[in-house]
Write a protein that holds these residues in place. Structure first.
Motif, mmCIF file in Angstrom:
data_model
loop_
_atom_site.group_PDB
_atom_site.id
_atom_site.type_symbol
_atom_site.label_atom_id
_atom_site.label_comp_id
_atom_site.label_asym_id
_atom_site.label_seq_id
_atom_site.Cartn_x
_atom_site.Cartn_y
_atom_site.Cartn_z
ATOM 1 N N GLU A 48 -0.525 2.455 -2.093
ATOM 2 C CA GLU A 48 -0.011 2.812 -0.777
ATOM 3 C C GLU A 48 1.307 2.069 -0.544
ATOM 4 N N SER A 49 2.237 2.720 0.102
ATOM 5 C CA SER A 49 3.548 2.122 0.353
ATOM 6 C C SER A 49 3.826 2.102 1.846
ATOM 7 N N GLU A 50 4.001 0.911 2.391
ATOM 8 C CA GLU A 50 4.344 0.790 3.802
ATOM 9 C C GLU A 50 5.711 1.408 4.084
ATOM 10 N N ASP A 51 6.632 1.232 3.145
ATOM 11 C CA ASP A 51 7.962 1.826 3.312
ATOM 12 C C ASP A 51 7.866 3.344 3.414
ATOM 13 N N LEU A 52 7.062 3.944 2.534
ATOM 14 C CA LEU A 52 6.910 5.400 2.554
ATOM 15 C C LEU A 52 6.250 5.856 3.847
ATOM 16 N N LEU A 53 5.247 5.141 4.306
ATOM 17 C CA LEU A 53 4.565 5.518 5.541
ATOM 18 C C LEU A 53 5.505 5.490 6.731
ATOM 19 N N GLN A 54 6.435 4.559 6.743
ATOM 20 C CA GLN A 54 7.414 4.496 7.828
ATOM 21 C C GLN A 54 8.386 5.668 7.774
ATOM 22 N N LEU A 55 8.633 6.162 6.576
ATOM 23 C CA LEU A 55 9.578 7.266 6.406
ATOM 24 C C LEU A 55 8.927 8.632 6.608
#
Length: 209
Positions: free
Chosen positions: A44-51
Motif C-alpha cells: 500500500e502506498s500513502e502517496d498513491l492514496l493521496q493522489l
C-alpha cells in the motif's frame, strides 16, 4: 526509469496487465524521461492514496494532473506526445477504436483477476477467455494490425496475448495460428520488449505452433 528533470511519474505493479499497456504506449511514443514507482502486489502506498481516491494502478502524475483510469491515461499519452499517433483522426474511426478498447476491457481484462484466483474460478475464466479469443481470431484478416495502422487497440490486446501461456489459455489449433501470427508481430516491436518488467518477461507468450 528516472530522471531529475522528468515531470511524469507512473505508479505501477510489475505484473499488472493494465500497467503493462500503459508502459507499452509510453515505449511506443518514445517517452523515456519519466519515473516509475513499482509497487509490490501487497504493498500500500500513502502517496498513491493521496493522489488517487481509488488507490489503484496504473496512476499517472504529470505535474499537477493525476490520471487513474487506464483508458484515459492511454488517450492522454497519445495526445500529449502526438508522434507517432496511435488513434485515427477520423471521428468515426476513433469511435470504433474506442468501442473496441471498451469491449476488450469489459470482456478480456475483466477476466484477469479470476484467472489468478482459485482453480475453480480460474477454470471458468479460462473457458470464457478461450471462447472470446476464438471468436476474435475469426475476424483477423491479412492486415498487419487490427486496424489499418498500429493503434491503442493493439496496445490494449498485446498484454493479454502475452499472458495466455501464464493463464493456461489454449485456443483451438486453427484459431491459435491465426492469432499467434498477429501476436508475433506485436511482440517483435522494440517497444514491446522495452515495456516488459522482469516478472512479465518470464510469463512467456502465445503459443506460436
Amino acid at each position: 526509469m528516472a530522471s531529475r528533470s522528468s515531470t511524469i511519474t507512473l505508479y505501477s505493479r510489475e505484473a499488472c496487465v493494465h500497467s503493462h499497456r500503459v508502459r507499452l504506449v509510453m515505449a511506443e511514443k518514445g517517452v523515456a524521461n519519466y519515473d516509475i514507482v513499482e509497487l509490490r502486489e501487497d504493498e500500500e502506498s500513502e502517496d498513491l492514496l493521496q493522489l488517487n481516491p481509488y488507490n489503484t494502478v496504473p496512476t499517472l502524475v504529470d505535474r499537477e494532473l493525476v490520471v487513474y483510469d487506464p483508458r484515459i491515461i492511454l488517450e492522454y499519452i497519445d495526445e500529449r506526445y502526438p508522434h507517432p499517433p496511435l488513434m485515427p483522426v477520423d471521428p468515426v474511426l476513433r469511435a470504433q477504436y474506442r468501442l473496441a478498447i471498451f469491449r476488450m476491457e469489459s470482456d478480456l481484462y475483466a477476466l484477469c483477476d479470476d484467472l489468478e484466483s482459485t482453480p475453480a474460478v480460474a477454470r471458468k475464466a479460462r473457458e470464457r477467455m478461450t471462447e472470446l479469443l476464438t471468436t476474435l481470431a475469426t475476424d483477423f484478416s491479412a492486415r498487419k494490425y487490427i486496424g489499418e495502422e498500429f493503434s491503442l487497440v493493439d496496445c490494449t490486446l498485446a498484454p493479454i496475448l502475452w499472458r495466455l501461456d501464464h493463464y493456461q489459455v489454449k485456443l483451438p489449433e486453427r484459431r491459435a495460428k491465426q492469432l499467434s501470427s498477429y501476436a508475433r508481430r506485436l511482440f517483435k516491436r522494440p517497444a514491446f520488449a522495452e515495456s516488459l518488467t522482469g516478472i512479465e518477461a518470464d510469463m512467456g507468450q502465445i503459443d506460436a505452433s
